[in-house]
Design a protein around this motif. Structure first.
Motif, short mmCIF file in Angstrom:
data_model
loop_
_atom_site.label_atom_id
_atom_site.label_comp_id
_atom_site.label_asym_id
_atom_site.label_seq_id
_atom_site.Cartn_x
_atom_site.Cartn_y
_atom_site.Cartn_z
N THR A 164 41.01 41.29 48.62
CA THR A 164 40.12 40.31 47.91
C THR A 164 40.99 39.59 46.83
N ALA A 165 42.04 40.18 46.55
CA ALA A 165 43.02 39.45 45.55
C ALA A 165 43.82 38.62 46.20
N TYR A 166 44.21 38.72 47.42
CA TYR A 166 45.15 37.80 48.22
C TYR A 166 44.27 36.60 48.66
N GLU A 167 42.99 37.05 49.04
CA GLU A 167 41.94 35.86 49.23
C GLU A 167 41.96 34.89 47.95
N LEU A 168 41.88 35.34 46.95
CA LEU A 168 41.76 34.32 45.73
C LEU A 168 42.89 33.63 45.49
N LEU A 169 44.08 34.45 45.87
CA LEU A 169 45.32 33.76 45.60
C LEU A 169 45.46 32.59 46.58
N ALA A 170 45.15 32.96 47.91
CA ALA A 170 45.34 31.99 49.05
C ALA A 170 44.18 30.73 48.75
N PHE A 171 43.27 31.12 48.31
CA PHE A 171 42.17 29.88 47.86
C PHE A 171 43.01 28.98 46.73
N ASP A 172 43.39 29.45 45.92
CA ASP A 172 44.00 28.79 44.70
C ASP A 172 45.36 27.92 45.18
N LEU A 173 46.11 28.90 46.22
CA LEU A 173 47.20 27.92 46.60
C LEU A 173 46.77 26.78 47.42
N ALA A 174 45.70 26.86 48.11
CA ALA A 174 45.01 25.79 48.91
C ALA A 174 44.55 24.55 48.08
N ASP A 175 43.86 25.13 46.93
CA ASP A 175 42.96 24.19 46.00
C ASP A 175 43.24 24.64 44.51
N ARG A 194 35.19 29.30 44.44
CA ARG A 194 36.26 29.88 43.52
C ARG A 194 35.66 31.12 42.58
N GLU A 195 34.50 30.68 41.90
CA GLU A 195 33.84 31.82 41.07
C GLU A 195 33.49 32.95 41.94
N PHE A 196 33.01 32.89 43.05
CA PHE A 196 32.67 33.78 43.91
C PHE A 196 33.69 34.72 44.35
N ARG A 197 35.01 34.20 44.69
CA ARG A 197 36.13 34.86 45.05
C ARG A 197 36.72 35.68 43.67
N LEU A 198 36.81 34.89 42.76
CA LEU A 198 37.14 35.63 41.48
C LEU A 198 36.41 36.74 41.09
N ARG A 199 35.18 36.64 40.84
CA ARG A 199 34.36 37.79 40.54
C ARG A 199 34.38 38.82 41.67
N ARG A 200 34.13 38.54 42.83
CA ARG A 200 34.39 39.72 43.80
C ARG A 200 35.64 40.40 43.95
N ALA A 201 36.95 39.69 43.60
CA ALA A 201 38.09 40.27 43.60
C ALA A 201 38.28 41.24 42.17
N ALA A 202 37.74 40.65 41.28
CA ALA A 202 37.69 41.19 39.88
C ALA A 202 36.80 42.52 39.92
N LEU A 203 35.92 42.73 40.64
CA LEU A 203 34.66 43.57 40.83
C LEU A 203 35.61 44.72 41.92
N ALA A 204 36.23 44.24 42.77
CA ALA A 204 37.06 45.39 43.60
C ALA A 204 38.02 45.84 43.11
N ASP A 205 38.66 45.23 42.02
CA ASP A 205 39.74 45.74 41.35
C ASP A 205 39.39 46.81 40.47
N ARG A 206 38.21 46.35 39.58
CA ARG A 206 37.66 47.35 38.77
C ARG A 206 37.22 48.88 39.68
N LEU A 207 36.70 48.56 40.65
CA LEU A 207 36.28 49.54 41.56
C LEU A 207 37.55 50.58 41.82
N ALA A 208 38.55 49.92 42.33
CA ALA A 208 39.73 50.76 42.70
C ALA A 208 40.44 51.32 41.49
N LEU A 209 40.54 50.59 40.40
CA LEU A 209 40.94 51.58 39.08
C LEU A 209 40.15 52.52 38.78
N HIS A 210 38.99 52.51 39.08
CA HIS A 210 38.02 53.50 38.70
C HIS A 210 38.20 54.77 39.52
#
Length: 142
Positions: free
Chosen positions: A83-94, A54-70
């Motif tokens: 990567t955001a939807y992958e985190l969301l799917a992970f959290d939906l499952a667990d 979960r931490e990996f997915r969260l931090r990877r998605a946040a890093l990708a979001d920051r890059l896209a914003l930049h």
């Protein structure tokens, strides 16, 4: 926030990027942390595997979001959305690790999961000082 902006995914009650990523490590340090988490996932470790993933997915998605914003590059925005939807799917499952007020099943995230990443990252960063407490631990420490 009002309205929905296709590049920043604003228009939800999620925190603005400036707030969500205020405590974040710099991009290079965050990338190193994400790489270390990815490596740790390949080995048995001290952490429960699901929380580490979960931490990996969260931090990877946040890093990708920051890059896209930049960069405002369409490829980067696509990667951030993926990567955001992958985190969301992970959290939906667990959902054990969800930290924010709007869960992964909230209709708020139907237009975009990137604000969900910001919500979750901001709360996670508050609890971990932006991941700095995890970086200070030596391997084997609890």
């Amino acid at each position: 926030m009002t309205g929905h902006h296709p590049h920043t995914d604003e228009g939800t009650d999620a925190p603005a990027p400036e707030s969500a990523y205020a405590a974040a490590l710099g991009p290079a340090a965050e990338n190193t942390a994400v790489t270390r988490l990815q490596t740790a996932l390949r080995h048995d470790g001290e952490y429960p595997r699901a929380s580490l993933e979960r931490e990996f997915r969260l931090r990877r998605a946040a890093l990708a979001d920051r890059l896209a914003l930049h960069t405002r590059d369409e490829h980067d925005a696509t990667e951030a959305a993926r990567t955001a939807y992958e985190l969301l799917a992970f959290d939906l499952a667990d959902g054990r690790f969800v930290l924010g007020p709007a869960g992964p099943d909230s209709p708020t995230w139907q237009a975009s999961a990137r604000p969900y990443v910001r919500q979750e990252y901001e709360r996670w960063a508050q609890l971990t000082d932006g991941g700095r407490d995890a970086m200070m631990r030596e391997p084997g420490d609890r």
